[in-house]
Design an enzyme around this catalytic site. Structure first.
Site, PDB file in Angstrom:
ATOM      1  N   ASN A 170       6.616  30.200  30.562  1.00 33.60           N
ATOM      2  CA  ASN A 170       5.636  29.302  29.941  1.00 33.60           C
ATOM      3  C   ASN A 170       4.377  29.328  30.809  1.00 33.60           C
ATOM      4  O   ASN A 170       4.366  28.786  31.905  1.00 33.60           O
ATOM      5  CB  ASN A 170       6.243  27.887  29.883  1.00 33.60           C
ATOM      6  CG  ASN A 170       5.255  26.838  29.412  1.00 33.60           C
ATOM      7  OD1 ASN A 170       4.166  27.166  28.937  1.00 33.60           O
ATOM      8  ND2 ASN A 170       5.633  25.576  29.555  1.00 33.60           N
ATOM      9  N   TRP A 171       3.336  29.967  30.286  1.00 40.04           N
ATOM     10  CA  TRP A 171       2.116  30.135  31.089  1.00 40.04           C
ATOM     11  C   TRP A 171       1.217  28.902  31.044  1.00 40.04           C
ATOM     12  O   TRP A 171       0.178  28.871  31.693  1.00 40.04           O
ATOM     13  CB  TRP A 171       1.351  31.386  30.627  1.00 40.04           C
ATOM     14  CG  TRP A 171       2.035  32.668  30.982  1.00 40.04           C
ATOM     15  CD1 TRP A 171       3.211  32.823  31.670  1.00 40.04           C
ATOM     16  CD2 TRP A 171       1.585  34.004  30.692  1.00 40.04           C
ATOM     17  NE1 TRP A 171       3.523  34.144  31.820  1.00 40.04           N
ATOM     18  CE2 TRP A 171       2.541  34.903  31.221  1.00 40.04           C
ATOM     19  CE3 TRP A 171       0.479  34.532  30.019  1.00 40.04           C
ATOM     20  CZ2 TRP A 171       2.410  36.285  31.117  1.00 40.04           C
ATOM     21  CZ3 TRP A 171       0.355  35.914  29.913  1.00 40.04           C
ATOM     22  CH2 TRP A 171       1.302  36.776  30.450  1.00 40.04           C
ATOM     23  N   LYS A 172       1.589  27.918  30.235  1.00 43.73           N
ATOM     24  CA  LYS A 172       0.808  26.664  30.151  1.00 43.73           C
ATOM     25  C   LYS A 172      -0.679  26.973  29.963  1.00 43.73           C
ATOM     26  O   LYS A 172      -1.020  27.954  29.324  1.00 43.73           O
ATOM     27  CB  LYS A 172       1.070  25.801  31.392  1.00 43.73           C
ATOM     28  CG  LYS A 172       2.579  25.581  31.621  1.00 43.73           C
ATOM     29  CD  LYS A 172       2.902  24.520  32.620  1.00 43.73           C
ATOM     30  CE  LYS A 172       4.417  24.377  32.726  1.00 43.73           C
ATOM     31  NZ  LYS A 172       4.836  23.306  33.594  1.00 43.73           N
ATOM     32  N   HIS A 206       7.540  20.113  24.812  1.00 44.69           N
ATOM     33  CA  HIS A 206       7.512  20.188  26.278  1.00 44.69           C
ATOM     34  C   HIS A 206       7.149  18.812  26.836  1.00 44.69           C
ATOM     35  O   HIS A 206       6.372  18.077  26.230  1.00 44.69           O
ATOM     36  CB  HIS A 206       6.487  21.240  26.720  1.00 44.69           C
ATOM     37  CG  HIS A 206       6.569  21.517  28.192  1.00 44.69           C
ATOM     38  ND1 HIS A 206       5.976  20.700  29.123  1.00 44.69           N
ATOM     39  CD2 HIS A 206       7.188  22.501  28.887  1.00 44.69           C
ATOM     40  CE1 HIS A 206       6.237  21.178  30.331  1.00 44.69           C
ATOM     41  NE2 HIS A 206       6.970  22.265  30.220  1.00 44.69           N
ATOM     42  N   GLU A 224       5.198  17.869  29.026  1.00 43.80           N
ATOM     43  CA  GLU A 224       3.754  17.637  29.199  1.00 43.80           C
ATOM     44  C   GLU A 224       3.122  17.227  27.871  1.00 43.80           C
ATOM     45  O   GLU A 224       2.237  16.382  27.825  1.00 43.80           O
ATOM     46  CB  GLU A 224       3.096  18.893  29.788  1.00 43.80           C
ATOM     47  CG  GLU A 224       3.463  19.061  31.262  1.00 43.80           C
ATOM     48  CD  GLU A 224       3.498  20.491  31.761  1.00 43.80           C
ATOM     49  OE1 GLU A 224       2.961  21.389  31.081  1.00 43.80           O
ATOM     50  OE2 GLU A 224       4.073  20.716  32.845  1.00 43.80           O
ATOM     51  N   GLU A 272      14.995  20.320  30.530  1.00 44.10           N
ATOM     52  CA  GLU A 272      14.017  20.328  31.618  1.00 44.10           C
ATOM     53  C   GLU A 272      13.857  18.913  32.165  1.00 44.10           C
ATOM     54  O   GLU A 272      13.069  18.116  31.631  1.00 44.10           O
ATOM     55  CB  GLU A 272      12.652  20.811  31.109  1.00 44.10           C
ATOM     56  CG  GLU A 272      12.661  22.216  30.547  1.00 44.10           C
ATOM     57  CD  GLU A 272      11.280  22.863  30.659  1.00 44.10           C
ATOM     58  OE1 GLU A 272      11.184  23.911  31.295  1.00 44.10           O
ATOM     59  OE2 GLU A 272      10.309  22.291  30.136  1.00 44.10           O
ATOM     60  N   GLY A 304       7.429  21.586  38.013  1.00 47.80           N
ATOM     61  CA  GLY A 304       6.248  21.762  38.850  1.00 47.80           C
ATOM     62  C   GLY A 304       6.318  21.031  40.185  1.00 47.80           C
ATOM     63  O   GLY A 304       5.329  20.928  40.896  1.00 47.80           O
ATOM     64  N   SER A 330      11.135  24.142  38.052  1.00 46.61           N
ATOM     65  CA  SER A 330      11.065  24.805  39.366  1.00 46.61           C
ATOM     66  C   SER A 330      12.058  25.964  39.516  1.00 46.61           C
ATOM     67  O   SER A 330      12.626  26.164  40.592  1.00 46.61           O
ATOM     68  CB  SER A 330      11.228  23.786  40.499  1.00 46.61           C
ATOM     69  OG  SER A 330      10.183  22.832  40.449  1.00 46.61           O
ATOM     70  N   GLY A 338       8.010  28.014  34.504  1.00 49.95           N
ATOM     71  CA  GLY A 338       6.577  27.733  34.478  1.00 49.95           C
ATOM     72  C   GLY A 338       5.865  28.510  35.574  1.00 49.95           C
ATOM     73  O   GLY A 338       5.578  29.701  35.432  1.00 49.95           O
ATOM     74  N   GLY A 339       5.621  27.839  36.692  1.00 45.07           N
ATOM     75  CA  GLY A 339       4.838  28.425  37.792  1.00 45.07           C
ATOM     76  C   GLY A 339       5.243  29.837  38.176  1.00 45.07           C
ATOM     77  O   GLY A 339       4.380  30.712  38.338  1.00 45.07           O
TER      78      GLY A 339
END
Ligand code: PGA
Length: 245
Positions: free
Chosen positions: A9-11, A96, A98, A168, A174, A214, A235-236
């Protein structure tokens, strides 16, 4: 046998040129990864360019959200599921944390978005998970069960099989603080059992449940060893081709 999925997920990262460069770098690194499905979710603006670059490869392209509507119309800023398909996507992330926390995606909205995704033949990757306060209060399973009940409301077992769930825990996203494989496995087993009770045993045993929060090269192996973890939503660590691969 559930085929694992590793999804990135590149957000809200990467301009079109950066996204195409990252996809180009990833392609040879995962060319032999036939043991799992590889999915990347670039931002909307880069979907078409990335999908074109990855045509004929084993990497699937996903959007990060979609409109709950299935008819084109006056919905400024929204993107319809068929537009996402048209851009070359096969998957879409829905709900998600967010989006739930910052953009008002309630379970009812998530339910409508899942229906829209299924309507257009997209595979929804549906995110659920508790906050730290909810976990500390001993309510993690209750919160997740409520999210499941409302997000999957009135879907049939055959529709649920077409969904991918992503557990999640919000406190692990994150933050560098991953759930332990035991914590994740416990929740994944709970989710599978919940699906068996509410739908049927086949849906429960076929359903793929990803872990997210993470996930990185150092912890993926231990997580993947857990019986009910069928992959990861990253993600990251997905932003860079080398660490994602
Ligand atoms: P993270 O994000 O891997 O950076 O924790 C996961 C996610 O938000 O899906």
């Amino acid at each position: 046998m559930r085929k694992p999925i590793i999804a990135g997920n590149w957000k809200m990262f990467k301009l079109i040129s950066d996204a195409v460069a990252a996809a180009t770098a990833l392609k040879p690194l995962v060319a032999n990864a036939n043991h799992c499905e590889v999915v990347i979710a670039p931002p909307f603006t880069a979907l078409k360019a990335v999908a074109d670059r990855l045509e004929g490869s084993n990497i699937h392209v996903s959007a990060q959200d979609l409109a709950p509507e299935i008819k084109h119309g006056a919905h400024t800023g929204e993107v319809c599921g068929d537009m996402i398909k048209d851009a070359g996507c096969s998957h879409v992330i829905i709900g998600h944390s967010e989006r739930r926390a910052m953009y008002g995606d309630t379970d009812a909205v998530v339910n409508r978005k899942i229906r829209a995704a299924l309507h257009f033949g997209l595979t929804p990757i549906v995110c659920i998970g508790e906050t730290l306060d909810e976990r500390d209060a001993g309510n993690a399973e209750k919160v997740v069960a409520t999210q499941l009940a409302q997000s999957l409301a009135e879907l049939t077992a055959s529709e649920v099989i077409r969904i991918v769930l992503a557990y999640e825990p919000v406190w692990a996203i994150g933050t560098g603080r991953t759930a332990t494989p035991e914590q994740a496995q416990q929740m994944h087993a709970f989710i599978r059992q919940w699906i068996a009770q509410q739908f049927d045993a086949t849906a429960a045993s076929d359903l793929r449940i990803l872990y997210g929060g993470s996930v990185k090269p150092e912890n993926i192996s231990d997580l993947m060893r857990a019986a009910d973890i069928d992959g990861a939503l990253v993600g990251g660590a997905s932003l860079e081709a080398e660490s994602f691969s």
